[in-house]
Design a protein around this motif. Structure first.
Motif, PDB file in Angstrom:
ATOM      1  N   LEU A  72       3.857   4.945  -4.720  1.00  8.41           N
ATOM      2  CA  LEU A  72       4.206   4.123  -5.875  1.00  8.41           C
ATOM      3  C   LEU A  72       4.331   2.655  -5.491  1.00  8.41           C
ATOM      4  O   LEU A  72       3.922   1.769  -6.253  1.00  8.41           O
ATOM      5  N   GLN A  73       4.883   2.385  -4.317  1.00  5.07           N
ATOM      6  CA  GLN A  73       4.982   1.000  -3.856  1.00  5.07           C
ATOM      7  C   GLN A  73       3.599   0.384  -3.698  1.00  5.07           C
ATOM      8  O   GLN A  73       3.364  -0.768  -4.074  1.00  5.07           O
ATOM      9  N   LEU A  74       2.655   1.162  -3.147  1.00  7.65           N
ATOM     10  CA  LEU A  74       1.298   0.649  -2.994  1.00  7.65           C
ATOM     11  C   LEU A  74       0.630   0.458  -4.355  1.00  7.65           C
ATOM     12  O   LEU A  74      -0.154  -0.478  -4.545  1.00  7.65           O
ATOM     13  N   ALA A  75       0.946   1.337  -5.305  1.00  9.71           N
ATOM     14  CA  ALA A  75       0.417   1.157  -6.654  1.00  9.71           C
ATOM     15  C   ALA A  75       0.955  -0.124  -7.274  1.00  9.71           C
ATOM     16  O   ALA A  75       0.231  -0.864  -7.937  1.00  9.71           O
ATOM     17  N   VAL A  76       2.239  -0.395  -7.053  1.00  3.22           N
ATOM     18  CA  VAL A  76       2.839  -1.639  -7.546  1.00  3.22           C
ATOM     19  C   VAL A  76       2.106  -2.839  -6.965  1.00  3.22           C
ATOM     20  O   VAL A  76       1.756  -3.793  -7.682  1.00  3.22           O
ATOM     21  N   ALA A  77       1.863  -2.792  -5.651  1.00  2.76           N
ATOM     22  CA  ALA A  77       1.195  -3.925  -5.003  1.00  2.76           C
ATOM     23  C   ALA A  77      -0.204  -4.135  -5.565  1.00  2.76           C
ATOM     24  O   ALA A  77      -0.625  -5.279  -5.810  1.00  2.76           O
ATOM     25  N   SER A  78      -0.935  -3.049  -5.793  1.00  6.09           N
ATOM     26  CA  SER A  78      -2.289  -3.176  -6.326  1.00  6.09           C
ATOM     27  C   SER A  78      -2.285  -3.724  -7.746  1.00  6.09           C
ATOM     28  O   SER A  78      -3.068  -4.611  -8.087  1.00  6.09           O
TER      29      SER A  78
END
Length: 902
Positions: free
Chosen positions: A254-260
């Motif tokens: 989810l953190q990586l999705a936020v960053a993207s």
């Protein structure tokens, strides 16, 4: 440290400290002097972090026990969860982030003591306040440290982060000794990616450990939405739900999705995001041995994997051991069940592995799918076998499996089967007879019945070109589809009986090894033959075959066939007039369809129509309309000729009950006009004529019924016999009406036809002046009607004398008085347009006497109740009769009810 050193709970911890321990040489190793500040400090909470209260509460509750274990794979938010809790903790907290160097016994205990000292756990003068373990820690030094922990002056929580880096047996043995008798004022929080090699089972048995694992740490939708909001990333609730499903709540994902998303990118395939792939590759896959990584890559073509299937794909003999070790290591592999045989990879890890396999060994991918397809086929997991066959583009194997499992079209797996068949390229369909069958199944699903016979003919032509013995499974499939589409859907019931008889004959010569779906094919054939026998009028044989179809379908797991067979048993019971039996079957079929989510399927229509017909006989018009509407909606897009005609007959009967006879006639004309020209269903033809006779009787054309049935009385069914008896009664043929009623009672006792017959007999006896016989006959009719819930015969027979007979029945036969009273309430409603009586100005005393007339009390008994003389009551009765313009007591009751006086 041996067990005899003694850390017994009865001894005072300070007395167990040995004086010489404090005189040990002090020597801090050089490695222990580096980066202590960082390793002894909790991680910093970055801006935008989501403080999840439920997890903080879990850690806080766990910190009241000797040990709290946070065990999950990388990126699940273990460390940040504990760090969040520290900001709210009321106890002293010592934090130690472990490192592979801590596998050295001296290094480990040096850092533990240092972390505790930094947290203020030791007051001046405490045995460990100035202790610095020397190089080469011995058991004696460990004893001194453990005894010092027993004497902590305040409660301290020691967090050991990255505990998975701790592998040295000596250190783990020391910790086992510590946990054998946990210090009263020390709490441990172990943060680890893998299951610790400690004897935690003892703590579990005593309830002294709290465990927080991946499912607890997984983000929930509301928490994920807050995570996006904290980073000023706007997403819809649907996107949040999709990401939760794709990541399984994995915090790092989810953190990586936020960053993207924050960078303006759209994430349609999160596994394709470079950040996710890089994280999983470095943090999970790179830590695995090459052979295990190959194992994961080859088995990633599966949604779920077991040891046998993994061995088939990889050749690895110890697949179960590998899968279990991956689960214990929290390597994004989850066991399904307490003692798992099956395992599931995290969706993102599985997708990363599949991408890797596609990029590195594209030629291997279809072969792996084909191996999986054959393995699943051997296990009887048909849909999985078909899916992998499609993924491996093994169209011939897929088609052979589809032929073997045609019955899945009438099971809960229909959607899955159709989804796979749609993947077959159009150019492949004409190449083999099995693929032609697949094309026919797709047309059948789409309701394009007209083009199915051509596909079946093409399949037979292709089969004729082959050499060798007849392919019985293929022949069974062709006959089954033909029976369903050419015969049953279009209403050719004799043809349906013939075709299903042929199918059952073929099945009798096959074994399970030759046709895995043998039971399913048999259930379909039995039900279809029962339906064919029903509508050709062979009710007894139909009953046997339909019951056999129910039993076979239930055993074979074909819920749609079971629902359909039970529904047709209900229609059969309606034809026989056994309404209670029909109601039980119909409600069972409808309830089963509701529970399985197939209420709107074609197979549920028979039960709904039967229930509508039963409700009509119960005079529950609204309920009958509702069930009829459901049936029409269910088969509107997928009509079956016989059921369309039954729907029309039900609607016509509904119009008769509501008094709209012209609409009933129009419905019957339309049913005949719109019937499929191929339909041959003698029982339905007779039902159509019987419904037409109901309309004729209701409209006063009894002579039409006599003309229709009068010359064929010996061959009439019970319902037809009763209908002719009613017509003869209306035309004054009392003796013939009674003879026909008696015949109907003899051939159809105890059901709807018997109620009609006894009612006709009661009216005939009354007309002939046989009062006692009339009472007895009506009593028999009422008794059966009450048991079966039947009301319509008493409401629609059209003879005004019936209300009088029912009134008499109410007072002479007390057993059915309440039921008769209900019938009277429906047969003698207040009529707004009725002509008023010549004079209705009854006095209060006359109204009081009038209320006693529906009872069985005599004039003398009424006088006693009113405390007046019997002559006074008789005088009131004469006045009441005069004012109501009647001559008898029961007529007075009927007239009073018409005027709403009682």
């Amino acid at each position: 440290m041996n067990g005899e050193t003694g850390r017994g709970v009865a001894a005072d911890s300070t007395e167990r400290l040995q004086p010489n321990r404090r005189s040990l040489p002090i020597q801090r190793p050089l490695t222990a002097q580096r980066n202590n500040a960082a390793r002894h400090s909790r991680p910093r909470l970055t801006p935008g972090v989501v403080l999840r209260r439920r997890l903080i509460d879990l850690v806080d509750a766990g910190a009241r026990r000797p040990v709290t274990l946070l065990c999950a794979g990388p990126g699940w938010g273990k460390t940040i969860t504990v760090a969040s809790w520290v900001t709210t903790a009321t106890d002293r907290v010592a934090w130690l982030t472990l490192h592979p160097d801590d596998n050295d016994r001296t290094m480990f205990w040096t850092h533990v003591v240092g972390a505790l000292r930094g947290a203020g756990a030791f007051e001046p003068g405490h045995p460990l306040a100035d202790l610095e373990p020397a190089a080469g820690v011995t058991d004696a030094v460990v004893d001194q440290i453990l005894d010092g922990l027993d004497a902590l002056p305040v409660r301290v929580v020691l967090v050991l982060d990255d505990f998975h880096d701790l592998e040295a047996e000596a250190v783990l043995h020391d910790l086992d000794d510590l946990l054998r008798y946990p210090p009263d004022r020390l709490r441990l929080i172990l943060v680890t990616r893998t299951e610790p090699s400690l004897r935690l089972h003892l703590l579990r048995a005593s309830g002294e450990i709290a465990e927080i694992r991946g499912p607890d740490l997984a983000f929930r939708p509301d928490e994920a939405a807050l995570l996006f909001a904290n980073r000023n990333v706007r997403v819809s609730d649907d996107d949040v739900a999709r990401l939760i499903e794709e990541t399984q709540g994995w915090a790092a994902g989810l953190q990586l999705a936020v960053a993207s998303l924050a960078q303006g990118r759209r994430i349609d395939d999160l596994a394709g995001d470079h950040g996710v792939a890089d994280y999983l590759t470095r943090e999970v896959l790179a830590r695995l041995p090459p052979d295990v990584r190959t194992f994961l890559t080859r088995t990633s073509v599966l949604d779920e994997v077991c040891a046998d299937l993994a061995t088939a794909l990889t050749g690895e003999r110890y697949s179960q051991r590998i899968l279990e070790s991956l689960e214990r290591a929290n390597a994004f592999v989850q066991g399904l069940g307490s003692f798992p045989r099956w395992f599931r990879y995290h969706p993102l890890l599985r997708d990363v592995l599949r991408n890797e396999l596609t990029a590195q060994s594209p030629e291997l991918l279809p072969e792996l799918h084909r191996i999986a397809a054959r393995w699943y086929a051997e296990q009887g997991a048909v849909i999985d076998a078909l899916r992998h066959a499609a993924a491996g583009r093994d169209w011939e194997f897929l088609a052979r499996q589809a032929v073997d499992w045609v019955p899945l079209m009438l099971s809960a797996d229909r959607a899955g089967l159709v989804a796979v068949l749609r993947q077959i390229p159009g150019g492949e369909l004409p190449t083999t007879p099995e693929l032609q069958v697949c094309d026919a199944l797709l047309l059948f699903h789409a309701g394009d019945y007209a083009n199915v016979p051509a596909r079946l003919a093409a399949a037979r032509d292709l089969r004729a070109e082959r050499t060798g013995p007849c392919d019985l499974p293929l022949e069974v499939a062709l006959l089954t589809i033909e029976a369903a589409v050419v015969n049953r859907v279009r209403g050719d019931m004799p043809g349906l009986v013939t075709a299903t008889t042929a199918v059952l004959g073929r099945l009798s010569s096959l074994r399970f090894g030759e046709l895995p779906a043998l039971l399913q094919y048999r259930a379909i054939a039995l039900n279809n033959k029962g339906v064919g026998l029903l509508w050709t009028g062979q009710l007894d044989r139909a009953d046997r075959y339909l019951w056999a179809g129910v039993t076979a379908a239930r055993a074979a797991g074909l819920v749609l066939v079971e629902i359909n067979a039970v529904g047709h048993l209900a229609l059969l019971a309606v034809l026989r007039g056994a309404l209670r039996e029909a109601y039980e079957h119909a409600t069972l079929a409808c309830d089963l369809a509701e529970r399985r989510g197939v209420r709107m399927s074609l197979q549920a229509v028979a039960g709904q129509l039967a229930l509508a017909l039963v409700e009509l006989e119960h005079n529950n018009v609204a309920e009958a309309e509702r069930e009829l509407r459901r049936a029409v909606e269910a088969h509107r897009a997928d009509p079956e000729a016989a059921q369309v005609l039954v729907s029309s007959l039900t609607r016509a009967r509904l119009h008769v009950v509501t008094g709209d006879l012209e609409a009933a006639r129009a419905e019957l004309r339309r049913a005949r006009r719109d019937a499929d020209p191929m339909m041959v269903a003698p029982a339905l033809d007779r039902w159509h004529r019987l419904t037409q006779s109901e309309v004729d009787l209701a409209s006063g054309h009894a002579e039409a019924v006599v003309a229709r049935y009068g010359r064929h009385t010996d061959s009439l069914l019970p319902g037809e016999t009763v209908c002719l008896a009613r017509a003869e009664l209306a035309l004054g043929g009392l003796d013939l009406a009674e003879a026909l009623a008696a015949r109907a009672r003899a051939t159809s006792p105890g059901n709807l036809n018997a109620v009609w017959a006894w009612t006709v007999t009661a009216l005939v006896a009354d007309a002939q002046g046989h009062g006692n016989r009339s009472v007895d006959a009506l009593s028999s009719a009422v008794r059966i009607a009450q048991r079966e819930g039947i009301r319509r015969p008493f409401l629609s027979i059209g003879d005004r004398r019936l209300a009088t007979l029912l009134e008499r029945q109410r007072w002479l036969v007390r057993d059915n008085a309440a039921f008769v009273a209900d019938l009277l309430a429906e047969t003698t409603p207040t009529r707004p347009g009725a002509a008023p009586a010549p004079e209705t100005d009854l006095s209060d005393r006359e109204l009081e006497v009038l209320r006693y007339l529906p009872t069985v009390l005599t004039a003398a008994e009424i006088a006693d109740e009113l405390r007046v003389s019997v002559n006074t009551v008789k005088a009131h009765l004469r006045s009441i009769y005069r004012k109501l313009d009647v001559t008898r007591r029961r007529e007075a009751v009927v007239r009073a009810r018409e005027q709403n006086l009682i």
